[in-house]
Scaffold this active site. Structure first.
Site, PDB file in Angstrom:
ATOM      1  N   CYS A  53     -25.513 -48.149  67.773  1.00 33.58           N
ATOM      2  CA  CYS A  53     -24.929 -47.109  66.934  1.00 33.58           C
ATOM      3  C   CYS A  53     -23.599 -46.609  67.522  1.00 33.58           C
ATOM      4  CB  CYS A  53     -25.950 -45.994  66.726  1.00 33.58           C
ATOM      5  SG  CYS A  53     -25.467 -44.850  65.434  1.00 33.58           S
ATOM      6  N   HIS A 140     -30.813 -48.751  64.550  1.00 35.92           N
ATOM      7  CA  HIS A 140     -31.549 -48.289  65.735  1.00 35.92           C
ATOM      8  C   HIS A 140     -32.783 -49.152  65.997  1.00 35.92           C
ATOM      9  CE1 HIS A 140     -29.306 -44.581  66.589  1.00 35.92           C
ATOM     10  NE2 HIS A 140     -28.966 -44.703  65.312  1.00 35.92           N
ATOM     11  N   GLU A 142     -34.631 -48.892  68.537  1.00 37.71           N
ATOM     12  CA  GLU A 142     -35.567 -48.165  69.413  1.00 37.71           C
ATOM     13  C   GLU A 142     -36.545 -47.277  68.658  1.00 37.71           C
ATOM     14  OE1 GLU A 142     -32.491 -47.447  68.813  1.00 37.71           O
ATOM     15  OE2 GLU A 142     -32.049 -45.312  68.954  1.00 37.71           O
ATOM     16  N   SER A 194     -44.056 -22.438  84.875  1.00 38.99           N
ATOM     17  CA  SER A 194     -44.561 -21.745  83.699  1.00 38.99           C
ATOM     18  C   SER A 194     -46.073 -21.908  83.553  1.00 38.99           C
ATOM     19  CB  SER A 194     -43.899 -22.329  82.458  1.00 38.99           C
ATOM     20  OG  SER A 194     -44.307 -23.682  82.313  1.00 38.99           O
ATOM     21  N   GLY A 195     -46.654 -22.788  84.359  1.00 36.95           N
ATOM     22  CA  GLY A 195     -48.056 -23.112  84.132  1.00 36.95           C
ATOM     23  C   GLY A 195     -48.190 -24.249  83.134  1.00 36.95           C
ATOM     24  N   GLY A 196     -47.058 -24.778  82.664  1.00 38.75           N
ATOM     25  CA  GLY A 196     -47.085 -25.922  81.760  1.00 38.75           C
ATOM     26  C   GLY A 196     -47.069 -27.221  82.556  1.00 38.75           C
TER      27      GLY A 196
END
Ligand code: XMP
Length: 560
Positions: A53, A140, A142, A194-196
């Site tokens: 692209c 594209h 992908e 963050s605890g994530g």
């Protein structure tokens, strides 16, 4: 073969020993000032190059072709016709579906290039110069909408570049650790966690690479988290071997800033701004801005390629990144993002490899602003309104209709949830009625809907505690019944709707989703739902249990 992502301006000399280089797509036009460019040396006697692209257009521009500015562009599925033989097309059918997403296009290929495929609208959908081993694709390969895309990329990598399929994922973690040690040098790393999943895995990688003495973690308790969350995060970090992990208790500050607010975006803004203040304070008072420290972040690859796609998640991240102190660290290159080239599933795999507990890696996503956006507020009392379709609840929730946000009332049907409501009734109602974007069923109540009303209410500790209790009951139930594994997320929402003796209602919102962009409401087996409803109705102050039967679109997953 190992692949990594480098900035487009990377010097050609640094890429000389690569097996091959892919120049990605991007939203810019090659004619815009400041748009990404490549080192022209990359296209002179280097490894094979494939431009996709924008990359395809850059190649054309650099080598003497022409790029035509497009006004409207071409977006979506198109039919590709191969027009010449090429190593890229080995075992690729002569005609097939591909995905286009571009404004500009190549009008004239550079000298030496042959046009090797076209579509109805793009004369030069693919071009190649096999002698120089340079290839360009306007479409594209992908994305999933180009079914042969992986085969085309394989032809490039394993045919043209002669790369070997010998990448062993067990090399990945040592490589990342090596990179961390190189970047950090003799400094120490500071993280806001963050605890994530992302920030925890990034933090743990630094722990593994540098040892516990040089990695510092700070968790801000906003008071807007679920029951036991802070303790849970603390335990996890202890188990991971963190020596310097601290919790900053900032709940009072957040509650003060949120007092009297009811509009979702105002609440979100107040939380973002407060977070910035707390971060600034910590950075200043802990001297984390001096040269001894480098800031660690859990940024993952989609965070860097998506801008605006996941608007709300981005908003929160933008707030964090906008902290002046953090910006100063970024500007002076004092930042480390060990996961910046990985996708979520890879982050989970890496987490597993370095010993982050499975129960942690499999947690449902949870929004940054926490329970604040699940605890609805109202600036006034208002009656429920009877209509031919059900009761209109005068609270408003956020939705996505067309491509934009809506903020509308909720229609309540005085009957338990059914598959038909999810499939037919709710979509039809949201399409037909301009006043609503969401439909809920009634799982159970202390009183009939006609005796209920909306109460004036704001974010208070009492209401947050009530929501925390209801949410904890739902989580226990979801874990015990296995529903936790079968849904993608299960938000629980508090509405100030009820009677004078029990002024609040709970909404259950279990959903299926792949990526949070779209979602389907999920049904719970009736006997199980009845048990859960009865348990929730035991909580003092809870009047009714609603069940959200709205898909996304037209509703969002969260209510605010
Ligand atoms: P919506 O409500 O837009 O949510 O359908 C899509 C997904 O994003 C999560 N979400 C957030 N995550 N900060 C986050 O980190 C936020 O402000 C935020 N808002 C929504 C939501 O939980 C769901 O998974």
């Amino acid at each position: 073969m190992f692949a990594d992502v480098q900035p487009s301006e990377t010097k050609a000399d640094l890429l000389r020993n690569r097996k091959g280089v892919i120049i990605s797509g991007g939203p810019c036009s090659v004619y815009e000032a400041g748009s990404p460019d490549i080192d022209p040396g990359l296209l002179k006697n280097g490894p094979p190059v494939l431009g996709i692209c924008y990359g395809h257009q850059l190649i054309a521009q650099h080598l003497g072709g022409t790029v035509q500015k497009g006004e409207r562009g071409e977006y979506g599925i198109a039919q590709l016709e191969l027009t010449a033989d090429d190593s890229l097309w080995k075992n690729i059918a002569p005609s097939q579906q591909i995905w286009m997403s571009h404004r500009d296009s190549v009008a004239q290929p550079p000298p030496g290039f042959a046009v090797i495929a076209s579509t109805e609208t793009s004369g030069i959908a693919a071009m190649s110069d096999p002698k120089r081993r340079i290839y360009g694709l306007q479409f594209h390969p992908e994305v999933v909408h180009t079914p042969a895309g992986k085969d085309i990329l394989s032809n490039f990598l394993f045919g043209i570049c002669a790369a070997k399929r010998d990448w062993d994922v067990s090399q990945r973690v040592p490589l990342i650790e090596e990179q961390i040690r190189r970047t950090v040098g003799d400094r120490s790393v500071f993280f806001f966690v963050s605890g994530g999943v992302d920030s925890t895995v990034a933090y743990t990688l630094c722990l593994c690479a540098l040892g516990p003495e040089r990695v510092y973690g700070m968790y801000v308790d906003t008071g807007l988290m679920r029951l036991g969350e802070t303790e849970f995060v603390q335990t996890i970090f202890e188990r991971l071997g963190a020596a310097h992990f601290r919790v900053e208790h900032a709940d009072m500050e957040f509650l003060t800033e949120l007092a009297g607010l009811h509009e979702p975006e105002q609440k979100r803004r107040a939380i973002g701004e407060q977070f910035v203040k707390v971060q600034e304070r910590i950075l200043q008072s802990g001297h984390f801005l001096d040269g001894h420290w480098i800031l660690g972040q859990g940024t993952i690859y989609p965070d860097t390629i998506e801008s605006g796609g996941t608007a709300k998640a981005d908003l929160i991240k933008t707030h964090h990144n906008r902290v002046a102190g953090i910006q100063a660290l970024i500007d002076s290159n004092r930042i480390i993002e060990p996961l910046a080239s990985f996708y979520k599933d890879e982050v989970r795999e890496i987490g597993r490899e370095i010993g982050v507990p499975q129960e942690f890696l499999e947690r449902h996503p949870f929004p940054g602003p926490g329970l604040a956006i699940r605890c609805l507020c109202s600036p006034h009392d208002a009656p429920l309104v009877d209509s031919a379709d059900g009761w209109v609840l005068p609270v408003r929730s956020v939705g996505v209709q067309g491509d934009s946000r809506s903020y509308r009332h909720v229609l309540a049907i005085e009957a338990p949830p059914t598959a038909g409501m999810i499939r037919k009734e709710a979509p039809a109602l949201a399409n037909r009625r301009r006043d609503i974007n969401r439909v809920v069923a009634l799982a159970g109540a202390q009183s009939p809907l006609r005796s209920m009303k909306l109460f004036e209410a704001y974010l208070t500790r009492e209401r947050l505690d009530l929501l925390r209790d209801a949410d904890a009951i739902v989580r226990r139930f979801a874990a015990k019944t296995g529903i936790e594994q079968s849904v993608w997320q299960f938000p629980v929402v508090l509405l100030p709707v009820g009677t004078t003796s029990a002024r609040e209602s709970v909404v259950l919102r279990p959903i299926h989703s792949i990526d949070g962009m779209t979602a389907e409401a999920v049904l719970i087996e009736p006997a199980q739902l009845e048990r859960l409803t009865n348990e929730l109705l035991q909580i003092p102050g809870i009047c009714a249990i609603f069940y959200d039967v709205t898909n996304k679109p037209p509703g969002t997953i969260e209510w605010e």
